[in-house]
Scaffold this motif. Structure first.
Motif, PDB file in Angstrom:
ATOM      1  N   LEU A 201      -4.971  -4.373   8.892  1.00 40.35           N
ATOM      2  CA  LEU A 201      -4.920  -3.620   7.758  1.00 40.35           C
ATOM      3  C   LEU A 201      -3.726  -4.341   6.449  1.00 40.35           C
ATOM      4  O   LEU A 201      -4.018  -3.533   5.494  1.00 40.35           O
ATOM      5  CB  LEU A 201      -4.578  -2.259   7.781  1.00 40.35           C
ATOM      6  N   GLY A 202      -3.206  -5.427   6.936  1.00 39.40           N
ATOM      7  CA  GLY A 202      -1.957  -5.634   5.773  1.00 39.40           C
ATOM      8  C   GLY A 202      -0.607  -4.894   6.180  1.00 39.40           C
ATOM      9  O   GLY A 202      -0.347  -3.942   7.130  1.00 39.40           O
ATOM     10  N   GLU A 203       0.383  -5.706   5.755  1.00 38.55           N
ATOM     11  CA  GLU A 203       1.848  -5.186   5.612  1.00 38.55           C
ATOM     12  C   GLU A 203       2.030  -3.892   5.099  1.00 38.55           C
ATOM     13  O   GLU A 203       1.323  -3.272   4.122  1.00 38.55           O
ATOM     14  CB  GLU A 203       2.595  -6.250   5.474  1.00 38.55           C
ATOM     15  N   PHE A 204       3.187  -3.344   5.333  1.00 37.05           N
ATOM     16  CA  PHE A 204       3.815  -2.076   4.640  1.00 37.05           C
ATOM     17  C   PHE A 204       4.292  -2.685   3.311  1.00 37.05           C
ATOM     18  O   PHE A 204       5.249  -3.594   3.187  1.00 37.05           O
ATOM     19  CB  PHE A 204       4.976  -1.517   5.397  1.00 37.05           C
ATOM     20  N   GLU A 205       4.182  -1.894   2.292  1.00 33.21           N
ATOM     21  CA  GLU A 205       4.732  -2.106   1.090  1.00 33.21           C
ATOM     22  C   GLU A 205       5.931  -1.636   1.201  1.00 33.21           C
ATOM     23  O   GLU A 205       7.162  -2.317   0.411  1.00 33.21           O
ATOM     24  CB  GLU A 205       3.915  -1.568  -0.067  1.00 33.21           C
ATOM     25  N   SER A 206       6.298  -0.605   1.708  1.00 36.93           N
ATOM     26  CA  SER A 206       7.648   0.117   2.011  1.00 36.93           C
ATOM     27  C   SER A 206       7.335   1.257   3.097  1.00 36.93           C
ATOM     28  O   SER A 206       6.258   1.630   3.381  1.00 36.93           O
ATOM     29  CB  SER A 206       8.165   1.014   0.804  1.00 36.93           C
TER      30      SER A 206
END
Length: 367
Positions: A201-206
């Motif tokens: 799903l992709g990395e965390f923005e924060s």
């Protein structure tokens, strides 16, 4: 043929490295690409016993990482020992230019990780880390479904895991009770699962996190006295992914009175996926995969009324590490299946961001 040397290979078939690495390498199809060539353990006696068990020449039974590093016949070295020893054993291998397969986590702190990254670049060998959940057939099947667009835009994901056994392991795992070693639920299993989440799903923005120790003293059937621990036994992570999707992650170690379970749901605009298991270690034991959504994509009103299990190929061998070896020898069938030391450093930075968030009560970023 890739000649392999393994640090920490036991003569016992029941040990983790024996089951997931050595036995896998000696079976088809990996046996056509790899050969067990050398071993290193802490004593001459254990090294000799391991070499005899695995058909390795007595002259290739070592007691030091540096001996493997200087052996010109060894192409790939596997670092399969407990986490506190990873850094000191991996560094000379990288400096010698060997290809290296290091178990996860890579090291105990970001300073060590950065030094290993630099050494890998200087040495020029291939360096990968055992984040094998992303190579699991069930994770790759989920990626295929997500990438196809069947679920539509992903809007949220939730992971909830409970385990009633990891607090009560035999004495050889006592180092996991010491927070300084960073070999606990907030790094090992959570690192594997969070890595799979970000792979899909992709990395965390924060993110925000809470890491706790609910059980500072425990009694186990393996210890005469009470065991004291300051390592975490729970981790909660919540945040927004770079895609905009919401994410919630909870992993908790519990007493035996609570059943072990694992549920991971991924919700999209058109459908959803769900992983389910009674074991949180999805990098070792793959969960079942279910889909909920349109049963006929051409009929918007024809929606599934229940979760349906998705057929998934069986892993090559126990532990799903064989999939990494296959990709290492033959190339990745799916980009991102293998994680190099830079990718491992990213995951370490994420986990350190979780720790900082828990300690300071602030939202963190790690990209």
């Amino acid at each position: 043929m890739i000649n392999v040397g393994i640090i920490g290979l036991s003569a016992s078939d029941a040990a983790w490295v024996s089951r997931s690495h050595a036995l896998a390498l000696q079976k088809a199809p990996l046996s056509s690409a790899y050969k067990l060539h050398a071993v290193a353990t802490s004593t001459r006696e254990t090294a000799a016993a391991s070499a005899e068990r695995w058909g390795i020449a007595p002259t290739k039974a070592y007691t030091a990482s540096s001996e493997l590093a200087s052996d010109p016949d060894v192409d790939l070295v596997v670092v399969g020992v407990k986490l506190p020893l990873h850094y000191q054993l991996t560094l000379p291998l990288l400096e010698a230019g060997k290809d290296v397969f290091a178990e996860w986590p890579l090291a105990t702190n970001l300073e060590q990780v950065a030094k290993l990254q630099s050494a890998a670049r200087r040495g020029g060998g291939r360096a990968i880390v055992g984040l094998q959940a992303r190579a699991s057939p069930v994770i790759l099947k989920a990626k295929e479904i997500i990438d196809s667009g069947t679920l539509g835009k992903i809007v949220a994901t939730t992971v909830v895991g409970w385990d009633n056994s990891l607090l009560y392991l035999p004495p050889r795992f006592d180092y996991e009770h010491d927070a300084r070693n960073r070999a606990d639920i907030s790094t090992i299993t959570s690192g594997h699962v969070l890595d799979a989440l970000c792979f899909l799903l992709g990395e965390f923005e924060s993110l925000s996190s809470s890491i706790n120790t609910f059980f500072p003293r425990i009694s186990t059937p393996h210890h005469e006295d009470e065991v004291h621990r300051d390592a975490p036994d729970s981790i909660l992570v919540q945040g927004i992914l770079q895609s905009g999707a919401m994410a919630s992650f909870s992993m908790v170690l519990t007493p035996p009175g609570t059943p072990s379970s694992f549920t991971w749901t991924i919700a999209g605009e058109k459908g959803a996926l769900k992983f389910e298991s009674n074991n949180i270690n999805i990098q070792i034991i793959p969960p079942k995969l279910y889909v909920y959504g349109l049963s006929d994509r051409n009929s918007p009103n024809n929606r599934a009324s229940e979760w349906k299990e998705v057929s998934v190929p069986e892993p090559l061998y126990f532990g799903q590490v064989g999939e990494l070896y296959e990709a290492f020898a033959n190339g990745e069938k799916v980009p991102g299946t293998l994680t190099d030391f830079d990718g491992a450093a990213l995951r370490h930075r994420m986990l350190e961001a979780c720790l900082r968030s828990s300690q300071t009560g602030t939202r963190q970023s790690y990209i």
